[in-house]
Design a protein around this motif. Structure first.
Motif, mmCIF file in Angstrom:
data_model
loop_
_atom_site.group_PDB
_atom_site.id
_atom_site.type_symbol
_atom_site.label_atom_id
_atom_site.label_comp_id
_atom_site.label_asym_id
_atom_site.label_seq_id
_atom_site.Cartn_x
_atom_site.Cartn_y
_atom_site.Cartn_z
ATOM 1 N N SER A 58 -5.006 6.560 3.695
ATOM 2 C CA SER A 58 -4.330 5.297 3.384
ATOM 3 C C SER A 58 -3.515 4.804 4.577
ATOM 4 C CB SER A 58 -3.425 5.463 2.161
ATOM 5 O OG SER A 58 -4.169 5.861 1.032
ATOM 6 N N ASN A 59 -2.786 5.703 5.221
ATOM 7 C CA ASN A 59 -2.002 5.312 6.393
ATOM 8 C C ASN A 59 -2.903 4.845 7.526
ATOM 9 O OD1 ASN A 59 0.512 5.847 5.251
ATOM 10 N ND2 ASN A 59 0.505 7.979 5.904
ATOM 11 N N ILE B 269 0.681 4.164 -2.751
ATOM 12 C CA ILE B 269 0.495 5.574 -2.388
ATOM 13 C C ILE B 269 1.581 6.434 -3.021
ATOM 14 C CG2 ILE B 269 0.515 7.218 -0.473
ATOM 15 C CD1 ILE B 269 -0.657 5.018 1.280
ATOM 16 N N VAL C 219 0.840 -1.207 0.000
ATOM 17 C CA VAL C 219 0.000 0.000 0.000
ATOM 18 C C VAL C 219 0.870 1.250 0.000
ATOM 19 C CG1 VAL C 219 -1.665 1.334 1.344
ATOM 20 C CG2 VAL C 219 -1.986 -1.115 1.060
ATOM 21 N N ILE D 155 -5.394 11.673 0.731
ATOM 22 C CA ILE D 155 -5.097 10.306 0.267
ATOM 23 C C ILE D 155 -4.062 9.652 1.163
ATOM 24 C CG2 ILE D 155 -4.084 8.957 -1.603
ATOM 25 C CD1 ILE D 155 -5.317 10.933 -3.569
ATOM 26 N N THR D 156 -3.013 10.388 1.496
ATOM 27 C CA THR D 156 -1.937 9.835 2.328
ATOM 28 C C THR D 156 -2.433 9.503 3.731
ATOM 29 O OG1 THR D 156 -0.336 11.158 1.087
ATOM 30 C CG2 THR D 156 0.387 10.243 3.194
#
Length: 283
Positions: A269-270, A200, A196, A265-266
């Motif tokens: 996602s994290n 990213i 992932v 997004i970051t």
């Protein structure tokens, strides 16, 4: 005979200070860049700016078509590059032996990662737009960005899968699982956090590119309805507004929206990766 200038304790303290200062400088640069863009751009950002169409080549109005174009090309790049990158990484780590083909694939991946984005754009114009007849469209732009994101996803996925302990595989084989069952039920789930991260990194590079899509996506100010329609992603719109002197205020506003999208997004996602890790660890 070597001469010791500093004692081990002093050397340790010096290196600790160097690393701490390096980390602080990195964080300050990040905060400075993001803070400057947000301070200059947020005053121009509003619901009307986000959800309205541009007027007079973007001098007035909003950026809604650009947001849609950005989501289109990023989604296409992700759909194309992610399975290819992960599949290539699985092949390299689980099936291939060290031979000339493996060396060629690695060399090709490293070469792709170092090619300037403008070269990708020219290739996209020649191959996707003209040779394949896709025309200036979000599909052509997305395919160009997929080519750019592919080496990053592949390299990070390969390193992550390689780092999975061999005991995981041996335990799976000991329970009677086949090679493929071991890969998709044991290896890939354990490697998901790193994979992932690679996705990213690849997607954030793709979503921020202007030069690569300039020759492939077109520069339409209309909302793209299908993947075969031309568009104008946010980075390209920002480039045009700034370089042609159309509206510096809207350029900063566009930059602020782009930064917020990348940060969102970051962060999301994290958060999802951390939640997944806690789940598989039983926390």
């Amino acid at each position: 005979m070597s001469i010791k200038i500093w004692s081990p304790k002093i050397s340790q303290k010096i290196m600790n200070a160097v690393f701490i200062i390096s980390g602080i400088i990195t964080i300050l640069l990040l905060v400075l860049i993001i803070g400057y863009i947000l301070i200059k751009g947020l005053p121009a950002v509003s619901l009307e700016f986000i959800f309205s169409d541009p007027i007079d080549s973007g001098k007035y109005g909003g950026i809604f078509p650009m947001i849609v174009s950005t989501l289109y090309v990023t989604a296409i790049a992700g759909v194309v590059a992610t399975p290819l990158g992960i599949g290539a990484a699985v092949y390299m780590t689980e099936y291939a032996s060290e031979n000339k083909l493996v060396k060629i694939i690695r060399f090709g991946s490293e070469t792709l990662a170092s090619i300037p984005s403008i070269v990708f754009g020219l290739f996209g114009l020649t191959f996707f737009v003209l040779f394949l007849g896709l025309g200036w469209s979000v599909l052509s732009g997305g395919l160009v960005l997929a080519m750019m994101a592919l080496p990053t996803i592949f390299q990070v996925s390969e390193v992550t899968i390689t780092s999975i302990p061999s005991s995981y595989r041996e335990g799976s084989y000991g329970l009677g699982a086949t090679k493929w069952q071991t890969i998709y039920r044991v290896v890939l789930p354990a490697a998901i956090p790193g994979i992932v991260t690679g996705v990213i990194l690849g997607m954030t590079r793709a979503i921020s590119e202007a030069a690569a899509v300039m020759f492939a996506v077109g520069a339409s100010l209309s909302v793209p309805i299908s993947i075969f329609d031309p568009g104008r992603p946010l980075p390209l719109h920002l480039y045009i507004l700034a370089t042609e002197g159309i509206s510096l205020e809207n350029a900063y506003g566009t930059a602020a929206v782009l930064v917020i999208i990348v940060l969102a997004i970051t962060i999301i996602s994290n958060w999802a990766v951390d939640k997944y890790q806690n789940k598989i660890m039983g926390r």
